[in-house]
Write a protein that holds these residues in place. Structure first.
Motif, PDB file in Angstrom:
ATOM      1  N   GLU A  18       0.893  -1.300   0.269  1.00  0.00           N
ATOM      2  CA  GLU A  18       0.197   0.149   0.270  1.00  0.00           C
ATOM      3  C   GLU A  18       0.907   1.560  -0.046  1.00  0.00           C
ATOM      4  O   GLU A  18       0.169   2.612   0.222  1.00  0.00           O
ATOM      5  CB  GLU A  18      -0.441   0.080   1.000  1.00  0.00           C
ATOM      6  N   SER A  19       1.781   1.163  -0.717  1.00  0.00           N
ATOM      7  CA  SER A  19       3.159   2.178  -0.090  1.00  0.00           C
ATOM      8  C   SER A  19       4.556   2.219  -0.959  1.00  0.00           C
ATOM      9  O   SER A  19       4.231   1.016  -1.119  1.00  0.00           O
ATOM     10  CB  SER A  19       3.350   3.023   1.687  1.00  0.00           C
ATOM     11  N   GLU A  20       4.933   3.479  -0.996  1.00  0.00           N
ATOM     12  CA  GLU A  20       6.318   3.409  -1.641  1.00  0.00           C
ATOM     13  C   GLU A  20       7.193   4.042  -1.602  1.00  0.00           C
ATOM     14  O   GLU A  20       6.773   5.290  -0.701  1.00  0.00           O
ATOM     15  CB  GLU A  20       5.748   4.372  -3.088  1.00  0.00           C
ATOM     16  N   PRO A  21       8.557   3.483  -1.910  1.00  0.00           N
ATOM     17  CA  PRO A  21       9.600   4.377  -0.835  1.00  0.00           C
ATOM     18  C   PRO A  21       9.872   5.245  -1.539  1.00  0.00           C
ATOM     19  O   PRO A  21       9.714   5.335  -2.273  1.00  0.00           O
ATOM     20  CB  PRO A  21      10.325   3.182  -1.292  1.00  0.00           C
ATOM     21  N   VAL A  22      10.314   5.950  -0.242  1.00  0.00           N
ATOM     22  CA  VAL A  22      10.565   7.614  -0.474  1.00  0.00           C
ATOM     23  C   VAL A  22      12.237   7.326  -0.564  1.00  0.00           C
ATOM     24  O   VAL A  22      12.557   7.796  -1.689  1.00  0.00           O
ATOM     25  CB  VAL A  22      10.335   8.293   0.046  1.00  0.00           C
ATOM     26  N   LEU A  23      12.990   7.151   0.187  1.00  0.00           N
ATOM     27  CA  LEU A  23      14.432   7.771   0.801  1.00  0.00           C
ATOM     28  C   LEU A  23      14.677   7.303   2.324  1.00  0.00           C
ATOM     29  O   LEU A  23      13.964   6.507   2.556  1.00  0.00           O
ATOM     30  CB  LEU A  23      14.437   8.978   0.446  1.00  0.00           C
ATOM     31  N   TRP A  24      15.571   6.878   1.889  1.00  0.00           N
ATOM     32  CA  TRP A  24      16.675   5.775   3.165  1.00  0.00           C
ATOM     33  C   TRP A  24      16.776   7.302   4.434  1.00  0.00           C
ATOM     34  O   TRP A  24      17.841   8.204   4.454  1.00  0.00           O
ATOM     35  CB  TRP A  24      17.437   4.990   3.225  1.00  0.00           C
ATOM     36  N   LEU A  25      16.357   7.648   5.940  1.00  0.00           N
ATOM     37  CA  LEU A  25      16.505   8.411   6.718  1.00  0.00           C
ATOM     38  C   LEU A  25      17.463   8.613   7.695  1.00  0.00           C
ATOM     39  O   LEU A  25      18.057   9.508   8.089  1.00  0.00           O
ATOM     40  CB  LEU A  25      15.401   9.253   7.198  1.00  0.00           C
ATOM     41  N   GLY A  26      17.886   7.312   7.876  1.00  0.00           N
ATOM     42  CA  GLY A  26      18.955   7.222   8.771  1.00  0.00           C
ATOM     43  C   GLY A  26      18.236   5.403   9.331  1.00  0.00           C
ATOM     44  O   GLY A  26      18.959   4.802   9.331  1.00  0.00           O
ATOM     45  N   LEU A  27      17.759   5.988  10.659  1.00  0.00           N
ATOM     46  CA  LEU A  27      16.545   4.889  11.193  1.00  0.00           C
ATOM     47  C   LEU A  27      15.784   3.926  11.098  1.00  0.00           C
ATOM     48  O   LEU A  27      15.692   2.716  10.858  1.00  0.00           O
ATOM     49  CB  LEU A  27      16.019   4.938  12.577  1.00  0.00           C
ATOM     50  N   CYS A  28      15.009   4.937  10.134  1.00  0.00           N
ATOM     51  CA  CYS A  28      13.933   4.717   8.929  1.00  0.00           C
ATOM     52  C   CYS A  28      14.226   4.019   7.754  1.00  0.00           C
ATOM     53  O   CYS A  28      14.559   5.847   6.889  1.00  0.00           O
ATOM     54  CB  CYS A  28      12.555   5.693  10.083  1.00  0.00           C
ATOM     55  N   GLU A  29      13.300   3.453   6.730  1.00  0.00           N
ATOM     56  CA  GLU A  29      12.878   3.956   5.371  1.00  0.00           C
ATOM     57  C   GLU A  29      11.371   5.283   5.254  1.00  0.00           C
ATOM     58  O   GLU A  29      10.355   4.320   6.279  1.00  0.00           O
ATOM     59  CB  GLU A  29      12.569   2.512   4.779  1.00  0.00           C
ATOM     60  N   LEU A  30      11.611   5.433   4.713  1.00  0.00           N
ATOM     61  CA  LEU A  30      10.583   7.053   4.746  1.00  0.00           C
ATOM     62  C   LEU A  30       9.394   6.378   3.316  1.00  0.00           C
ATOM     63  O   LEU A  30      10.198   5.881   1.797  1.00  0.00           O
ATOM     64  CB  LEU A  30      11.287   7.948   4.339  1.00  0.00           C
ATOM     65  N   ARG A  31       8.325   6.491   3.829  1.00  0.00           N
ATOM     66  CA  ARG A  31       7.290   5.542   2.504  1.00  0.00           C
ATOM     67  C   ARG A  31       6.612   6.215   2.110  1.00  0.00           C
ATOM     68  O   ARG A  31       6.132   7.423   3.278  1.00  0.00           O
ATOM     69  CB  ARG A  31       6.888   4.543   3.034  1.00  0.00           C
ATOM     70  N   VAL A  32       5.574   6.377   1.459  1.00  0.00           N
ATOM     71  CA  VAL A  32       4.295   7.599   0.885  1.00  0.00           C
ATOM     72  C   VAL A  32       2.757   6.599   0.351  1.00  0.00           C
ATOM     73  O   VAL A  32       3.131   5.263  -0.039  1.00  0.00           O
ATOM     74  CB  VAL A  32       4.657   8.296  -0.550  1.00  0.00           C
ATOM     75  N   MET A  33       2.423   7.157   1.255  1.00  0.00           N
ATOM     76  CA  MET A  33       1.062   5.603   1.384  1.00  0.00           C
ATOM     77  C   MET A  33       0.276   5.932  -0.069  1.00  0.00           C
ATOM     78  O   MET A  33       0.406   7.385  -0.548  1.00  0.00           O
ATOM     79  CB  MET A  33      -0.117   6.241   2.350  1.00  0.00           C
ATOM     80  N   ASN A  34       0.457   4.626  -0.882  1.00  0.00           N
ATOM     81  CA  ASN A  34      -0.331   5.202  -2.176  1.00  0.00           C
ATOM     82  C   ASN A  34      -1.780   4.944  -2.245  1.00  0.00           C
ATOM     83  O   ASN A  34      -2.442   4.943  -2.241  1.00  0.00           O
ATOM     84  CB  ASN A  34      -0.427   4.110  -3.256  1.00  0.00           C
ATOM     85  N   ASP A  35      -2.621   7.040  -1.670  1.00  0.00           N
ATOM     86  CA  ASP A  35      -3.876   6.787  -1.451  1.00  0.00           C
ATOM     87  C   ASP A  35      -3.406   8.616  -1.216  1.00  0.00           C
ATOM     88  O   ASP A  35      -3.348   8.895  -0.693  1.00  0.00           O
ATOM     89  CB  ASP A  35      -4.086   6.967   0.465  1.00  0.00           C
ATOM     90  N   SER A  36      -3.928   9.086  -2.414  1.00  0.00           N
ATOM     91  CA  SER A  36      -4.385  10.566  -3.633  1.00  0.00           C
ATOM     92  C   SER A  36      -4.839  11.280  -2.319  1.00  0.00           C
ATOM     93  O   SER A  36      -4.820  12.371  -2.860  1.00  0.00           O
ATOM     94  CB  SER A  36      -4.388  10.598  -4.462  1.00  0.00           C
ATOM     95  N   ARG A  37      -5.528  10.630  -1.369  1.00  0.00           N
ATOM     96  CA  ARG A  37      -6.734  11.605  -0.653  1.00  0.00           C
ATOM     97  C   ARG A  37      -6.292  12.202   0.112  1.00  0.00           C
ATOM     98  O   ARG A  37      -6.927  13.980   1.032  1.00  0.00           O
ATOM     99  CB  ARG A  37      -7.826  10.595  -0.104  1.00  0.00           C
ATOM    100  N   TRP A  38      -4.942  11.470   0.687  1.00  0.00           N
ATOM    101  CA  TRP A  38      -3.931  13.156   1.709  1.00  0.00           C
ATOM    102  C   TRP A  38      -2.460  12.377   1.498  1.00  0.00           C
ATOM    103  O   TRP A  38      -1.699  11.540   1.065  1.00  0.00           O
ATOM    104  CB  TRP A  38      -4.460  12.378   3.635  1.00  0.00           C
ATOM    105  N   PRO A  39      -1.948  13.813   1.687  1.00  0.00           N
ATOM    106  CA  PRO A  39      -0.533  13.482   1.341  1.00  0.00           C
ATOM    107  C   PRO A  39      -0.067  13.132   3.086  1.00  0.00           C
ATOM    108  O   PRO A  39      -0.024  13.504   3.737  1.00  0.00           O
ATOM    109  CB  PRO A  39       0.410  15.269   1.649  1.00  0.00           C
ATOM    110  N   TRP A  40       0.721  11.710   2.737  1.00  0.00           N
ATOM    111  CA  TRP A  40       0.715  10.553   3.799  1.00  0.00           C
ATOM    112  C   TRP A  40       1.544   9.714   3.739  1.00  0.00           C
ATOM    113  O   TRP A  40       2.017   9.133   2.810  1.00  0.00           O
ATOM    114  CB  TRP A  40      -0.589  10.037   3.533  1.00  0.00           C
ATOM    115  N   LEU A  41       2.802  10.306   4.490  1.00  0.00           N
ATOM    116  CA  LEU A  41       3.368   9.659   4.967  1.00  0.00           C
ATOM    117  C   LEU A  41       4.081   8.524   6.069  1.00  0.00           C
ATOM    118  O   LEU A  41       3.296   8.590   7.068  1.00  0.00           O
ATOM    119  CB  LEU A  41       5.090  10.568   5.213  1.00  0.00           C
ATOM    120  N   ILE A  42       5.395   7.554   5.757  1.00  0.00           N
ATOM    121  CA  ILE A  42       4.985   6.234   6.798  1.00  0.00           C
ATOM    122  C   ILE A  42       6.624   6.390   7.156  1.00  0.00           C
ATOM    123  O   ILE A  42       7.086   6.020   6.261  1.00  0.00           O
ATOM    124  CB  ILE A  42       4.554   4.844   6.106  1.00  0.00           C
TER     125      ILE A  42
END
Length: 139
Positions: A18-42
């Motif tokens: 349900e999400s796509e990778p954005v980038l590596w931050l250090g501790l976390c992988e940042l992902r974007v929820m694939n739901d265009s109704r809201w700007p939603w990061l994980i």
């Protein structure tokens, strides 16, 4: 394997689908929820078998707080939203992950929660790519 991906760590299948990778931050992988109704990061801390915040080491918890603040500020700056929602629920996906959602008075289900509201509306590929690039530049 994504750069920085920890050995022994495997992303939950639901998060992956349900999400796509954005980038590596250090501790976390940042992902974007694939739901265009809201700007939603994980943010997903790359620690195997961690379900709760209190299971992180003090250093990891400090790093997670830093990364949440970094992502929340970037999302607020890029969207101009009214409010940033930050949550760790884990009732459906037990793996520790942190939702960072930009909310505005005119969005779907305002002021109610994003979870369980309607059906997920995936981004068009070009819109997803544009949003991801905007977030990357802001970080």
């Amino acid at each position: 394997m994504m750069r920085g991906h920890r050995r022994g760590f495997e992303l939950d299948r639901k998060l992956n689908s349900e999400s796509e990778p954005v980038l590596w931050l250090g501790l976390c992988e940042l992902r974007v929820m694939n739901d265009s109704r809201w700007p939603w990061l994980i943010l997903v801390p790359q620690r195997p078998d961690v379900e709760e915040l209190f299971e992180l080491t003090p250093l990891d918890l400090t790093m997670l707080t830093f990364e949440i603040n970094l992502v929340a500020q970037a999302l607020k700056d890029t969207t101009g939203c009214s409010k940033i929602n930050v949550a760790t629920l884990g009732n459906v996906v037990r793996q520790l992950h942190v939702h960072v959602v930009a909310r505005s008075e005119n969005d779907a289900n305002w002021p109610g929660p994003v979870w369980g509201h309607g059906l997920r509306t995936p981004y068009r590929r070009e819109d997803l790519h544009q949003f991801v690039e905007t977030v990357r530049r802001a970080l």
